[in-house]
Design a protein around this motif. Structure first.
Motif, PDB file in Angstrom:
ATOM      1  N   ASN A 189     -28.939   4.513 -11.505  1.00  0.00           N
ATOM      2  CA  ASN A 189     -29.952   4.118 -10.523  1.00  0.00           C
ATOM      3  C   ASN A 189     -30.173   2.609 -10.454  1.00  0.00           C
ATOM      4  O   ASN A 189     -31.137   2.154  -9.828  1.00  0.00           O
ATOM      5  N   SER A 190     -29.299   1.824 -11.074  1.00  0.00           N
ATOM      6  CA  SER A 190     -29.390   0.365 -10.959  1.00  0.00           C
ATOM      7  C   SER A 190     -28.883  -0.073  -9.590  1.00  0.00           C
ATOM      8  O   SER A 190     -28.311   0.721  -8.826  1.00  0.00           O
ATOM      9  N   ALA A 191     -29.064  -1.357  -9.272  1.00  0.00           N
ATOM     10  CA  ALA A 191     -28.552  -1.885  -8.005  1.00  0.00           C
ATOM     11  C   ALA A 191     -27.025  -1.766  -7.955  1.00  0.00           C
ATOM     12  O   ALA A 191     -26.450  -1.458  -6.906  1.00  0.00           O
ATOM     13  N   PHE A 192     -26.381  -1.998  -9.094  1.00  0.00           N
ATOM     14  CA  PHE A 192     -24.923  -1.866  -9.146  1.00  0.00           C
ATOM     15  C   PHE A 192     -24.510  -0.434  -8.839  1.00  0.00           C
ATOM     16  O   PHE A 192     -23.540  -0.200  -8.112  1.00  0.00           O
ATOM     17  N   HIS A 193     -25.241   0.528  -9.383  1.00  0.00           N
ATOM     18  CA  HIS A 193     -24.933   1.940  -9.138  1.00  0.00           C
ATOM     19  C   HIS A 193     -25.103   2.267  -7.655  1.00  0.00           C
ATOM     20  O   HIS A 193     -24.285   2.994  -7.067  1.00  0.00           O
ATOM     21  N   LYS A 194     -26.133   1.709  -7.039  1.00  0.00           N
ATOM     22  CA  LYS A 194     -26.418   1.997  -5.632  1.00  0.00           C
ATOM     23  C   LYS A 194     -25.277   1.536  -4.722  1.00  0.00           C
ATOM     24  O   LYS A 194     -24.921   2.234  -3.759  1.00  0.00           O
ATOM     25  N   TYR A 195     -24.716   0.362  -5.030  1.00  0.00           N
ATOM     26  CA  TYR A 195     -23.680  -0.206  -4.147  1.00  0.00           C
ATOM     27  C   TYR A 195     -22.272   0.000  -4.691  1.00  0.00           C
ATOM     28  O   TYR A 195     -21.311  -0.512  -4.107  1.00  0.00           O
ATOM     29  N   TYR A 196     -22.151   0.751  -5.758  1.00  0.00           N
ATOM     30  CA  TYR A 196     -20.853   0.931  -6.413  1.00  0.00           C
ATOM     31  C   TYR A 196     -19.852   1.652  -5.506  1.00  0.00           C
ATOM     32  O   TYR A 196     -18.732   1.169  -5.294  1.00  0.00           O
ATOM     33  N   VAL A 197     -20.205   2.801  -4.962  1.00  0.00           N
ATOM     34  CA  VAL A 197     -19.272   3.562  -4.115  1.00  0.00           C
ATOM     35  C   VAL A 197     -18.966   2.828  -2.814  1.00  0.00           C
ATOM     36  O   VAL A 197     -17.791   2.755  -2.413  1.00  0.00           O
ATOM     37  N   PRO A 198     -19.956   2.258  -2.106  1.00  0.00           N
ATOM     38  CA  PRO A 198     -19.600   1.482  -0.901  1.00  0.00           C
ATOM     39  C   PRO A 198     -18.636   0.337  -1.196  1.00  0.00           C
ATOM     40  O   PRO A 198     -17.707   0.087  -0.420  1.00  0.00           O
ATOM     41  N   THR A 199     -18.834  -0.349  -2.321  1.00  0.00           N
ATOM     42  CA  THR A 199     -17.935  -1.444  -2.682  1.00  0.00           C
ATOM     43  C   THR A 199     -16.548  -0.915  -3.027  1.00  0.00           C
ATOM     44  O   THR A 199     -15.520  -1.501  -2.648  1.00  0.00           O
ATOM     45  N   ALA A 200     -16.505   0.203  -3.761  1.00  0.00           N
ATOM     46  CA  ALA A 200     -15.213   0.808  -4.112  1.00  0.00           C
ATOM     47  C   ALA A 200     -14.470   1.262  -2.854  1.00  0.00           C
ATOM     48  O   ALA A 200     -13.230   1.166  -2.787  1.00  0.00           O
ATOM     49  N   THR A 201     -15.207   1.743  -1.856  1.00  0.00           N
ATOM     50  CA  THR A 201     -14.587   2.143  -0.588  1.00  0.00           C
ATOM     51  C   THR A 201     -13.967   0.942   0.108  1.00  0.00           C
ATOM     52  O   THR A 201     -12.821   0.992   0.582  1.00  0.00           O
ATOM     53  N   PHE A 202     -14.715  -0.143   0.164  1.00  0.00           N
ATOM     54  CA  PHE A 202     -14.199  -1.387   0.764  1.00  0.00           C
ATOM     55  C   PHE A 202     -12.967  -1.876   0.008  1.00  0.00           C
ATOM     56  O   PHE A 202     -11.959  -2.267   0.612  1.00  0.00           O
ATOM     57  N   ASN A 203     -13.031  -1.847  -1.317  1.00  0.00           N
ATOM     58  CA  ASN A 203     -11.898  -2.298  -2.137  1.00  0.00           C
ATOM     59  C   ASN A 203     -10.645  -1.457  -1.875  1.00  0.00           C
ATOM     60  O   ASN A 203      -9.527  -1.980  -1.821  1.00  0.00           O
ATOM     61  N   ALA A 204     -10.829  -0.144  -1.738  1.00  0.00           N
ATOM     62  CA  ALA A 204      -9.688   0.741  -1.505  1.00  0.00           C
ATOM     63  C   ALA A 204      -9.022   0.443  -0.167  1.00  0.00           C
ATOM     64  O   ALA A 204      -7.784   0.447  -0.052  1.00  0.00           O
ATOM     65  N   ILE A 205      -9.833   0.171   0.847  1.00  0.00           N
ATOM     66  CA  ILE A 205      -9.283  -0.157   2.167  1.00  0.00           C
ATOM     67  C   ILE A 205      -8.535  -1.487   2.120  1.00  0.00           C
ATOM     68  O   ILE A 205      -7.418  -1.608   2.656  1.00  0.00           O
ATOM     69  N   ILE A 206      -9.118  -2.481   1.470  1.00  0.00           N
ATOM     70  CA  ILE A 206      -8.460  -3.777   1.323  1.00  0.00           C
ATOM     71  C   ILE A 206      -7.174  -3.627   0.528  1.00  0.00           C
ATOM     72  O   ILE A 206      -6.147  -4.271   0.818  1.00  0.00           O
ATOM     73  N   SER A 207      -7.203  -2.769  -0.485  1.00  0.00           N
ATOM     74  CA  SER A 207      -6.014  -2.528  -1.306  1.00  0.00           C
ATOM     75  C   SER A 207      -4.857  -2.006  -0.455  1.00  0.00           C
ATOM     76  O   SER A 207      -3.718  -2.466  -0.589  1.00  0.00           O
ATOM     77  N   THR A 208      -5.151  -1.052   0.415  1.00  0.00           N
ATOM     78  CA  THR A 208      -4.109  -0.525   1.307  1.00  0.00           C
ATOM     79  C   THR A 208      -3.539  -1.628   2.185  1.00  0.00           C
ATOM     80  O   THR A 208      -2.317  -1.774   2.320  1.00  0.00           O
ATOM     81  N   GLY A 209      -4.418  -2.436   2.770  1.00  0.00           N
ATOM     82  CA  GLY A 209      -3.967  -3.506   3.648  1.00  0.00           C
ATOM     83  C   GLY A 209      -3.121  -4.544   2.921  1.00  0.00           C
ATOM     84  O   GLY A 209      -2.063  -4.959   3.413  1.00  0.00           O
ATOM     85  N   LEU A 210      -3.565  -4.953   1.740  1.00  0.00           N
ATOM     86  CA  LEU A 210      -2.835  -5.974   0.988  1.00  0.00           C
ATOM     87  C   LEU A 210      -1.492  -5.437   0.498  1.00  0.00           C
ATOM     88  O   LEU A 210      -0.475  -6.139   0.539  1.00  0.00           O
ATOM     89  N   ALA A 211      -1.481  -4.173   0.048  1.00  0.00           N
ATOM     90  CA  ALA A 211      -0.227  -3.584  -0.425  1.00  0.00           C
ATOM     91  C   ALA A 211       0.769  -3.440   0.713  1.00  0.00           C
ATOM     92  O   ALA A 211       1.968  -3.711   0.546  1.00  0.00           O
ATOM     93  N   CYS A 212       0.304  -3.005   1.879  1.00  0.00           N
ATOM     94  CA  CYS A 212       1.205  -2.904   3.046  1.00  0.00           C
ATOM     95  C   CYS A 212       1.696  -4.285   3.468  1.00  0.00           C
ATOM     96  O   CYS A 212       2.879  -4.464   3.783  1.00  0.00           O
ATOM     97  N   TYR A 213       0.796  -5.248   3.446  1.00  0.00           N
ATOM     98  CA  TYR A 213       1.193  -6.611   3.808  1.00  0.00           C
ATOM     99  C   TYR A 213       2.246  -7.143   2.849  1.00  0.00           C
ATOM    100  O   TYR A 213       3.150  -7.902   3.252  1.00  0.00           O
TER     101      TYR A 213
END
Length: 330
Positions: A145-169
């Protein structure tokens, strides 16, 4: 039966275009412009890709069986099970995508890129599946229930999308610098892994005193982490074939070992997640943030849709490049 079928011949590194070269692998290459039929037939002969294919294709069925067992035994409509189901789907997809990529990557240079685009997207989806389960079951009590916990999944989602883009690039840099492309892929998959595992690293390596969530899953998390670090080492170093080029062309090269240890690590990861899910259920349901469609299945669907869009863009870019090259030749 197979003796009656003419299997495709294998080639040496000097007989295939540079885009198909692998560090330290001298022989066992398949014909770089194979038909789909030849690609399928090649999985039944010994090439430098055979074990890459089977070491991920067979485990796909194990994880699919685990998924079906959870659907049968658990109350899948209960939101508490959704993170586990999402993770198991990702565990089915990433080895399947990998085995298909290795199977059909020799149809053409363009097909090779497209195959591995989907492989990268599946790996990014798997990283998000891991993050979703960690958020739901594995977070140390101190961070729940910390602030990190609250934004953890949204940040991980963003990271995963960026990961796909960078790996394809990274594959678009192959012609100018294969080494740069490989380094970009290492960054593309290392960063999401390090972020996703922050709560786990804190829990098993740094946390002291009360609220550190020490249970039967802790030792299994250690095992999974050790195997994950080993797979990263193998992927980055190309050992042992770099030390003795040609000696590990068919059996024992780094990518085969990478596949084997990645699957074993995923099995330990799944075991640890199931232990945390069971042992901590009552406490998590009483104290942790609610598990919702948005922070589980919704996040996974958004990641998958975004990754598919990115893959489509890079596939179109490949087609445009090919069209321009054909026009210039005319």
């Amino acid at each position: 039966m197979l003796s009656l079928i003419k299997l495709p011949r294998v080639l040496t590194i000097n007989q295939v275009p540079k885009v198909f070269h692998e560090d330290g692998i001298v022989s066992g290459y398949r014909y770089p412009y194979s038909s789909a039929k030849d690609c399928v037939l090649s999985i039944f002969q010994l090439t430098n890709e055979t074990l890459n294919i089977w070491t991920h294709f067979l485990p796909t069925w194990f994880f699919l069986w685990k998924l079906l067992m959870v659907l049968e035994e658990e109350e899948w409509w209960d939101s508490y099970c959704w993170p586990l189901l999402t993770f198991l789907i990702s565990c089915c997809l990433y080895p399947l995508a990998s085995s298909c990529a290795h199977t059909f990557s020799t149809m053409s240079e363009r097909a090779r890129h497209i195959c591995f685009f989907f492989d990268y997207g599946a790996l990014s989806f798997y990283s998000l599946g891991s993050a979703i389960t960690y958020s739901s079951y594995a977070f140390p009590e101190k961070w729940v229930n910390s602030a990190f916990h609250k934004y953890y999944v949204p940040t991980a989602t963003f990271n995963a999308i960026i990961s796909t883009g960078l790996a394809c690039y990274s594959r678009s840099t192959v012609k100018s610098s294969a080494k740069l492309g490989k380094n970009l892929r290492i960054v593309a998959f290392t960063y999401p892994y390090l972020f996703d595992n922050i709560p786990l690293f804190y829990r098993i390596f740094m946390c002291a005193g009360g609220g550190c969530t020490v249970n039967e899953a802790t030792a299994v998390h250690y095992q999974h982490t050790a195997l994950a670090l080993l797979t990263g080492f193998l992927f980055a170093t190309h050992l042992p074939e770099r030390l003795a080029p040609g000696s590990f062309d068919y059996i024992g090269h780094s990518h085969q070992l990478f596949h084997v240890f990645a699957i074993i690590g995923t099995y330990f990861q799944l075991t640890a997640i199931e232990l945390d899910m069971t042992l901590r259920k009552r406490w998590l349901q009483a104290h942790s943030q609610p598990i919702t469609f948005t922070n589980t299945v919704g996040a996974a669907l958004f990641c998958a849709a975004s990754s598919l869009c990115i893959i489509y863009i890079f596939c179109r870019a490949l087609s445009s490049t090919r069209t321009r090259r054909d026009r210039d030749l005319k």
